[in-house]
Scaffold this active site. Structure first.
Site, PDB file in Angstrom:
ATOM      1  N   CYS B  99      12.304   8.193   8.915  1.00  0.00           N
ATOM      2  CA  CYS B  99      13.054   6.948   8.829  1.00  0.00           C
ATOM      3  C   CYS B  99      12.074   5.806   8.595  1.00  0.00           C
ATOM      4  CB  CYS B  99      13.823   6.733  10.127  1.00  0.00           C
ATOM      5  SG  CYS B  99      14.858   5.272  10.129  1.00  0.00           S
ATOM      6  N   HIS B 141      22.801  10.010   8.449  1.00  0.00           N
ATOM      7  CA  HIS B 141      21.629   9.285   8.982  1.00  0.00           C
ATOM      8  C   HIS B 141      21.907   7.775   8.988  1.00  0.00           C
ATOM      9  CE1 HIS B 141      17.076   8.743   9.286  1.00  0.00           C
ATOM     10  NE2 HIS B 141      17.468   7.539   8.928  1.00  0.00           N
ATOM     11  N   GLU B 142      22.453   7.257   7.879  1.00  0.00           N
ATOM     12  CA  GLU B 142      22.681   5.806   7.778  1.00  0.00           C
ATOM     13  C   GLU B 142      23.831   5.356   8.673  1.00  0.00           C
ATOM     14  OE1 GLU B 142      20.367   4.229   6.533  1.00  0.00           O
ATOM     15  OE2 GLU B 142      19.432   5.749   5.277  1.00  0.00           O
ATOM     16  N   HIS B 145      22.780   4.748  12.114  1.00  0.00           N
ATOM     17  CA  HIS B 145      22.149   3.436  12.332  1.00  0.00           C
ATOM     18  C   HIS B 145      23.184   2.395  12.763  1.00  0.00           C
ATOM     19  CE1 HIS B 145      17.938   3.784  11.243  1.00  0.00           C
ATOM     20  NE2 HIS B 145      18.219   4.377  10.101  1.00  0.00           N
TER      21      HIS B 145
END
Lengths: 172, 166
Positions: B99, B141-142, B145
């Site tokens: 990341c 993954h995003e 966030h």
């Protein structure tokens, strides 16, 4: 003056080794870097980067009460400070087969010849004592790619099974 | 813009839904995308990584390749995802992730291999999507966030489960 050491500790496995060793280092003002610790057979092994104010003798003295009480063998090497230097592995190799002398030497020899740089190797002996099997997991950086690595291991395929797999890393 | 790196507290907070789809938002999205493309890797970015606690992320795997043979990665191009919600997960796969907000560290994370999700576009219109493989991993993954989760929150041991891929 602060110095970095690679500390190797080996002893019969028992609960509390990590806690006592790291507490002694903390009390002595030590700073830990990266570490790899595991049980191998019935032994517990520690490989750890330690930074400390002082020299090898002072580090040994700080650890002595713990190493004596827990019967741990200590080995120290002075090293360059080397944090933040990770390599990202791009290939994973699994090898397994009936245990016999020479598997690791032959596999890693073939890999080295193909330009494969090992970043991590983990091996275990499974099966039972009559028919032990050896399982080897390797990660590393392959300069030549998956097919060349596969071809390099092919001559060993009569005595071991193996699999080569790319590791894709997503940076999000 | 600059990338916030852990342990910056902004990375661990739940982001608010986008409610106003105005020019300011679209300008931010344009700047976020331009910024993403300046970063190494540069295949995805989420608003909290630059300090904006709003449910905005961008993914674009166009041009990305796999392995030494540089095989293209299946993808549906640039995805501007506002208020993304993953509605279905299917299968799982272990993969290595890093990341921009966690420099010099990569680790193994299990993600769904196929997802269905909805997201609003920059004008507030909702769309439905399906994604697989590496792109699905990038989206998960995003979206993490936006919920204050880093891949560090999902790390699995590097010594086990390495060969559970399909």
């Amino acid at each position: 003056m602060r110095n970095w050491y690679m500390m190797a500790l080996v002893g019969k496995d028992r609960p509390g080794i990590v806690a006592e060793v790291t507490e002694a280092l903390f009390a002595a003002g030590g700073v830990l870097g990266e570490a790899s610790m595991m049980r191998l057979g019935s032994n517990f092994t520690i490989m750890m980067m330690v930074e400390i104010e002082g020299d090898e003798k002072q580090l040994c003295e700080a650890l002595q009460p713990v190493t004596e009480r827990l019967e741990l063998h200590l080995h120290l090497d002075s090293i360059d400070p080397g944090l933040h230097q990770h390599q990202i592995p791009d290939l994973r190799v699994l090898v397994y087969g009936a245990d016999r002398p020479g598997i690791v030497a032959q596999v890693t020899g073939a890999l080295a010849e193909s330009g494969f740089d090992i970043t991590d190797l983990d091996s275990q002996v499974g099966g039972d004592s009559e028919k032990p099997i050896y399982v080897l997991m390797i990660e590393g950086v392959a300069s030549a790619g998956v097919e060349v690595t596969h071809q390099a291991l092919e001559p060993l395929s009569e005595s071991v099974d193996f699999r080569v797999e790319e590791i894709e890393t997503l940076i999000g | 813009m600059e990338i916030l790196t852990y342990p910056d507290a902004h990375l661990k907070q739940q982001c608010a839904p986008v409610e106003t789809f105005d020019n300011e938002l679209r300008q931010f999205v344009t700047e976020l995308e331009a910024f993403m493309r300046t970063q190494p890797g540069g295949i995805g970015i989420a608003a909290p990584q630059v300090g904006r606690a709003e449910r905005v992320c961008i993914i674009d795997l166009t041009g990305m390749t796999r392995g030494k043979k540089k095989r293209p990665v299946p993808n549906q191009g640039r995805l501007i995802l506002l208020n993304p919600e993953i509605t279905e997960w299917d299968g799982y796969e272990l993969g290595r992730e890093g990341c921009m907000s966690v420099p010099d560290y990569t680790g193994n994370v299990i993600r769904a291999t196929r997802i269905n999700f909805t997201a609003d576009d920059a004008f507030g219109k909702q769309h439905e999507y399906t994604s697989e493989g590496f792109e699905a991993r990038a989206i998960q993954h995003e979206v993490d966030h936006l919920d204050g989760l880093l891949f560090l929150d999902r790390l699995v041991s590097r010594r086990t489960d390495l060969f559970q891929r399909k």
